[in-house]
Design an enzyme around this catalytic site. Structure first.
Site, short mmCIF file in Angstrom:
data_model
loop_
_atom_site.label_atom_id
_atom_site.label_comp_id
_atom_site.label_asym_id
_atom_site.label_seq_id
_atom_site.Cartn_x
_atom_site.Cartn_y
_atom_site.Cartn_z
N LEU A 25 -34.39 -2.31 29.19
CA LEU A 25 -34.05 -3.01 30.44
C LEU A 25 -33.82 -4.50 30.23
CD1 LEU A 25 -36.29 -1.34 33.17
CD2 LEU A 25 -33.84 -1.04 32.77
N GLU A 26 -34.34 -5.06 29.16
CA GLU A 26 -34.16 -6.49 28.88
C GLU A 26 -32.88 -6.79 28.07
OE1 GLU A 26 -37.49 -5.11 28.51
OE2 GLU A 26 -37.56 -5.81 30.58
N ILE A 47 -36.61 7.45 25.19
CA ILE A 47 -36.96 8.86 25.06
C ILE A 47 -37.66 9.32 26.34
CG2 ILE A 47 -38.30 10.58 23.79
CD1 ILE A 47 -38.02 8.81 21.31
N THR A 57 -41.96 10.85 33.77
CA THR A 57 -41.59 10.38 35.11
C THR A 57 -40.10 10.03 35.18
OG1 THR A 57 -41.93 8.03 34.61
CG2 THR A 57 -43.88 9.33 35.28
N HIS A 78 -38.91 7.30 35.28
CA HIS A 78 -38.62 6.02 34.63
C HIS A 78 -37.53 6.13 33.57
CE1 HIS A 78 -40.02 2.14 32.58
NE2 HIS A 78 -39.49 1.83 33.74
N ARG A 108 -29.60 10.72 15.47
CA ARG A 108 -28.60 9.76 15.95
C ARG A 108 -28.80 8.35 15.38
NH1 ARG A 108 -29.22 14.01 18.58
NH2 ARG A 108 -27.54 14.93 19.83
N1 LIG Z 1 -39.83 3.79 28.08
C1 LIG Z 1 -38.97 2.97 27.37
C2 LIG Z 1 -38.76 1.65 27.73
N2 LIG Z 1 -39.43 1.13 28.79
C3 LIG Z 1 -39.62 -0.30 28.97
C4 LIG Z 1 -38.46 -0.97 29.72
O1 LIG Z 1 -37.28 -0.98 28.95
C5 LIG Z 1 -38.83 -2.42 30.06
O2 LIG Z 1 -39.09 -3.11 28.86
C6 LIG Z 1 -40.06 -2.51 30.96
O3 LIG Z 1 -39.83 -1.71 32.11
C7 LIG Z 1 -40.36 -3.96 31.36
O4 LIG Z 1 -39.27 -4.50 32.06
N3 LIG Z 1 -37.91 0.88 27.03
C8 LIG Z 1 -37.22 1.38 25.95
O5 LIG Z 1 -36.42 0.67 25.31
N4 LIG Z 1 -37.41 2.69 25.58
C9 LIG Z 1 -38.26 3.50 26.26
O6 LIG Z 1 -38.41 4.72 25.90
C1 LIG Z 2 -38.24 6.30 29.09
C2 LIG Z 2 -39.55 5.93 29.61
O1 LIG Z 2 -39.70 5.07 30.45
C3 LIG Z 2 -40.69 6.73 29.15
O2 LIG Z 2 -40.96 6.44 27.80
C4 LIG Z 2 -41.91 6.42 29.97
O3 LIG Z 2 -42.72 7.55 29.90
P1 LIG Z 2 -43.35 8.13 31.26
O4 LIG Z 2 -42.20 8.56 32.13
O5 LIG Z 2 -44.19 9.30 30.79
O6 LIG Z 2 -44.18 7.01 31.86
#
Ligand SMILES: Nc1c(NC[C@H](O)[C@H](O)[C@H](O)CO)[nH]c(=O)[nH]c1=O
Ligand SMILES: CC(=O)[C@@H](O)COP(=O)(O)O
Length: 139
Positions: free
Chosen positions: A43-44, A68, A72, A74, A112
């Site tokens: 996200l950054e 990955i 949730t 997210h 990948r």
């Molecule tokens: N779950 C993953 C994230 N989550 C973090 C967000 O990208 C971000 O840093 C946070 O929400 C703070 O703003 N990021 C990844 O690159 N890969 C993931 O699997």
């Molecule tokens: C892609 C994600 O945000 C993930 O890694 C977060 O895991 P969760 O959905 O189990 O909190």
């Protein structure tokens, strides 16, 4: 020769190292230079590219990272919004390649990320190179 900025979201160290290897190899093979900065997550990445673009130091950008799926919603936010942010920057005229993997599990990400397999890091770098060449043609 152009200077590329690689912006990596370092969420999984071993996967990022593989993506970086592919991207750097592709940029160097094309005769360009590169620098790398690291942000916490995908996200950054768009915001970091926007900030770096304002500096005027870089001709093109490569976004790298690994998202990955967890338990949730997210995943959809991180995967979708990082891609949307990069697309918006691209539509605004930046030469960007998107190498942020969005996978169901680590096995898919490994295949990948490896330069010797699907080389998505190198693919993203080559996309940025292609877009930079288009900028030169139409810019
Ligand atoms: N779950 C993953 C994230 N989550 C973090 C967000 O990208 C971000 O840093 C946070 O929400 C703070 O703003 N990021 C990844 O690159 N890969 C993931 O699997
Ligand atoms: C892609 C994600 O945000 C993930 O890694 C977060 O895991 P969760 O959905 O189990 O909190």
């Amino acid at each position: 020769m152009a200077n590329f900025l690689i912006v990596e979201a370092r969420f999984y160290d071993h996967l990022n190292d593989l993506l970086l290897d592919g991207a750097r190899s592709a940029i160097e093979a094309a005769g360009h230079t590169h620098e790398t900065i690291t942000v916490p997550g995908a996200l950054e990445v768009p915001g970091a590219i926007a900030l770096a673009a304002d500096s005027g130091q870089y001709s093109a950008f490569v976004a790298l990272g690994v998202v990955i799926r967890g338990e949730t919603y997210h995943f959809e936010i991180v995967a979708g919004e990082s891609a949307r942010g990069l697309m918006a920057l691209s539509m605004d005229g930046l030469a960007i390649g998107n190498g942020i993997l969005t996978t169901e599990d680590e096995a898919q990400a490994l295949t990948r990320a490896r330069k010797t397999e699907k080389d998505k890091g190198g693919e993203a770098a080559k996309a940025a190179i292609a877009m930079l060449e288009l900028k030169g043609r139409f810019g």
